[in-house]
Motif scaffolding. Structure first.
Motif, mmCIF file in Angstrom:
data_model
loop_
_atom_site.group_PDB
_atom_site.id
_atom_site.type_symbol
_atom_site.label_atom_id
_atom_site.label_comp_id
_atom_site.label_asym_id
_atom_site.label_seq_id
_atom_site.Cartn_x
_atom_site.Cartn_y
_atom_site.Cartn_z
ATOM 1 N N ALA A 8 5.472 -3.156 -8.901
ATOM 2 C CA ALA A 8 5.553 -1.946 -8.071
ATOM 3 C C ALA A 8 4.183 -1.576 -7.511
ATOM 4 N N MET A 9 3.144 -1.723 -8.318
ATOM 5 C CA MET A 9 1.783 -1.442 -7.854
ATOM 6 C C MET A 9 1.407 -2.388 -6.713
ATOM 7 N N GLY A 10 1.682 -3.659 -6.886
ATOM 8 C CA GLY A 10 1.387 -4.629 -5.829
ATOM 9 C C GLY A 10 2.173 -4.350 -4.564
ATOM 10 N N MET A 11 3.438 -3.989 -4.709
ATOM 11 C CA MET A 11 4.260 -3.680 -3.531
ATOM 12 C C MET A 11 3.747 -2.435 -2.822
ATOM 13 N N THR A 12 3.266 -1.470 -3.576
ATOM 14 C CA THR A 12 2.714 -0.254 -2.978
ATOM 15 C C THR A 12 1.456 -0.578 -2.179
ATOM 16 N N MET A 13 0.631 -1.459 -2.706
ATOM 17 C CA MET A 13 -0.574 -1.865 -1.981
ATOM 18 C C MET A 13 -0.215 -2.620 -0.705
ATOM 19 N N LEU A 14 0.804 -3.474 -0.784
ATOM 20 C CA LEU A 14 1.262 -4.179 0.422
ATOM 21 C C LEU A 14 1.837 -3.196 1.439
ATOM 22 N N LEU A 15 2.554 -2.198 0.972
ATOM 23 C CA LEU A 15 3.092 -1.173 1.858
ATOM 24 C C LEU A 15 1.962 -0.469 2.600
ATOM 25 N N ALA A 16 0.904 -0.121 1.892
ATOM 26 C CA ALA A 16 -0.237 0.540 2.526
ATOM 27 C C ALA A 16 -0.910 -0.383 3.536
ATOM 28 N N VAL A 70 -8.258 1.531 -4.768
ATOM 29 C CA VAL A 70 -8.932 2.084 -5.953
ATOM 30 C C VAL A 70 -8.113 3.235 -6.522
ATOM 31 N N PHE A 71 -7.588 4.103 -5.655
ATOM 32 C CA PHE A 71 -6.747 5.225 -6.081
ATOM 33 C C PHE A 71 -5.544 4.722 -6.876
ATOM 34 N N VAL A 72 -4.859 3.716 -6.342
ATOM 35 C CA VAL A 72 -3.675 3.162 -7.007
ATOM 36 C C VAL A 72 -4.051 2.526 -8.341
ATOM 37 N N LEU A 73 -5.154 1.800 -8.373
ATOM 38 C CA LEU A 73 -5.585 1.187 -9.636
ATOM 39 C C LEU A 73 -5.925 2.249 -10.682
ATOM 40 N N LEU A 74 -6.577 3.328 -10.252
ATOM 41 C CA LEU A 74 -6.903 4.403 -11.192
ATOM 42 C C LEU A 74 -5.648 5.033 -11.786
ATOM 43 N N ILE A 75 -4.592 5.101 -10.991
ATOM 44 C CA ILE A 75 -3.351 5.690 -11.481
ATOM 45 C C ILE A 75 -2.552 4.688 -12.307
ATOM 46 N N PHE A 76 -2.354 3.508 -11.760
ATOM 47 C CA PHE A 76 -1.443 2.548 -12.385
ATOM 48 C C PHE A 76 -2.031 1.815 -13.588
ATOM 49 N N ALA A 77 -3.293 1.422 -13.534
ATOM 50 C CA ALA A 77 -3.846 0.587 -14.608
ATOM 51 C C ALA A 77 -3.707 1.227 -15.991
ATOM 52 N N PRO A 78 -4.072 2.502 -16.170
ATOM 53 C CA PRO A 78 -3.870 3.089 -17.505
ATOM 54 C C PRO A 78 -2.399 3.161 -17.906
ATOM 55 N N ALA A 79 -1.529 3.456 -16.932
ATOM 56 C CA ALA A 79 -0.097 3.539 -17.242
ATOM 57 C C ALA A 79 0.439 2.176 -17.657
ATOM 58 N N PHE A 138 3.448 9.462 -6.534
ATOM 59 C CA PHE A 138 2.147 9.864 -5.991
ATOM 60 C C PHE A 138 1.529 8.754 -5.159
ATOM 61 N N CYS A 139 1.628 7.542 -5.628
ATOM 62 C CA CYS A 139 1.046 6.410 -4.899
ATOM 63 C C CYS A 139 1.749 6.191 -3.562
ATOM 64 N N VAL A 140 3.066 6.215 -3.568
ATOM 65 C CA VAL A 140 3.811 5.995 -2.319
ATOM 66 C C VAL A 140 3.577 7.151 -1.354
ATOM 67 N N ALA A 141 3.533 8.374 -1.870
ATOM 68 C CA ALA A 141 3.324 9.535 -1.005
ATOM 69 C C ALA A 141 1.958 9.501 -0.331
ATOM 70 N N CYS A 142 0.995 8.823 -0.916
ATOM 71 C CA CYS A 142 -0.351 8.758 -0.349
ATOM 72 C C CYS A 142 -0.529 7.661 0.684
ATOM 73 N N VAL A 143 0.463 6.829 0.882
ATOM 74 C CA VAL A 143 0.323 5.724 1.837
ATOM 75 C C VAL A 143 -0.056 6.228 3.233
ATOM 76 N N PRO A 144 0.652 7.205 3.816
ATOM 77 C CA PRO A 144 0.269 7.638 5.170
ATOM 78 C C PRO A 144 -1.115 8.281 5.235
ATOM 79 N N ILE A 145 -1.529 8.926 4.165
ATOM 80 C CA ILE A 145 -2.823 9.617 4.173
ATOM 81 C C ILE A 145 -3.968 8.640 3.919
ATOM 82 N N LEU A 146 -3.789 7.755 2.960
ATOM 83 C CA LEU A 146 -4.872 6.865 2.562
ATOM 84 C C LEU A 146 -4.757 5.461 3.150
#
Length: 187
Positions: A133-141, A102-111, A85-93
Motif C-alpha cells: 500500500a505504501m508503494g502504491m501510494t508513492m506511485l499514485l503521487a 519522506v512524509f509517507v516513510l515517516l508515517i508508514f515505516a513505524p507502522a 492521511f497519505c492518500v489525502a496528501c497526494v494532491p497537496i504534496l
C-alpha cells in the motif's frame, strides 16, 4: 502497562498539540505577511516542509505507540487512518514528490515495523500488505505529479510557471518575490 499507555498518550498528545499550534500560527502569520524576498519565500517553504515532516513523524509515532494497546479492529483502524492521511496528501504534496516520499516513510515505516514485530503470520502478512500500500501510494503521487505537469504544459496560458510545477519552490519564490517587488501582481 496502563501507566505506560497513559504516558504514551500524554507524550504524543503534547507533541501533536505543539505541532498543530505551530502550524496554525504559521498559517496565520503567512496569511498576514506575504514574503517579498527570495530569503523570505525560502524560509516560508522550509517552515512549511518542517511542519509537514513533523506531522508525518507524529502519525508514525502514533502507529508505534498505540498499535500494541488495541485489539485487531483497533489496529486495522490505525492502519486505515495512516493510509488515509497519505492518500489525502497526494494532491497537496504530489508536486513535491521527494517531500511526499519522506512524509509517507515517516508515517508508514513505524507502522509497518510495529505490525511486523507483533509477530506471527498475521503480523508479517499485514506488514507486507502495508508495504505494498505504501508503494502504491508513492506511485499514485508520482502519477499525479506527471499528470499535473502534462496538463500545465498543454495549457500555456496558465499562471503556474514550469518552475512551480517541477516543485522547485525556491526558484519560483525568487521569481515571484522579484515580480512582486516590481509591483507585478498575479505571479
Amino acid at each position: 502497562d496502563g501507566t505506560r499507555h497513559e504516558a504514551d498518550v500524554l507524550i504524543w498528545g503534547t507533541g501533536f498539540a505543539v505541532v498543530w499550534l505551530l502550524r496554525a500560527w504559521l498559517a496565520v502569520r503567512f496569511a498576514q505577511r506575504e514574503p517579498r524576498t527570495m530569503a523570505g519565500f525560502a524560509r516560508r517553504l522550509r517552515a512549511w516542509q518542517a511542519g509537514v515532516l513533523a506531522s508525518g513523524a507524529l502519525w508514525g509515532i502514533a502507529a508505534w505507540f498505540f498499535s500494541a494497546h488495541g485489539s485487531g479492529p483497533h489496529q486495522i483502524a490505525l492502519v486505515l487512518v495512516v493510509y488515509t492521511f497519505c492518500v489525502a496528501c497526494v494532491p497537496i504534496l504530489g508536486p513535491q514528490l521527494r517531500l511526499f516520499v519522506v512524509f509517507v516513510l515517516l508515517i508508514f515505516a513505524p507502522a509497518i515495523a510495529r505490525v511486523a514485530l507483533g509477530g506471527g503470520t498475521l503480523g508479517w502478512g499485514l506488514a507486507i500488505v502495508m508495504t505494498v500500500a505504501m508503494g502504491m501510494t508513492m506511485l499514485l503521487a508520482r502519477n499525479y505529479r506527471e499528470s499535473f505537469e502534462r496538463i500545465v504544459a498543454a495549457q500555456p496560458g496558465l499562471v503556474l510557471s514550469p518552475i512551480e510545477v517541477r516543485g522547485d519552490w525556491t526558484e519560483y519564490a525568487t521569481l515571484r518575490g522579484e515580480a512582486r517587488a516590481r509591483g507585478v501582481e498575479g505571479f
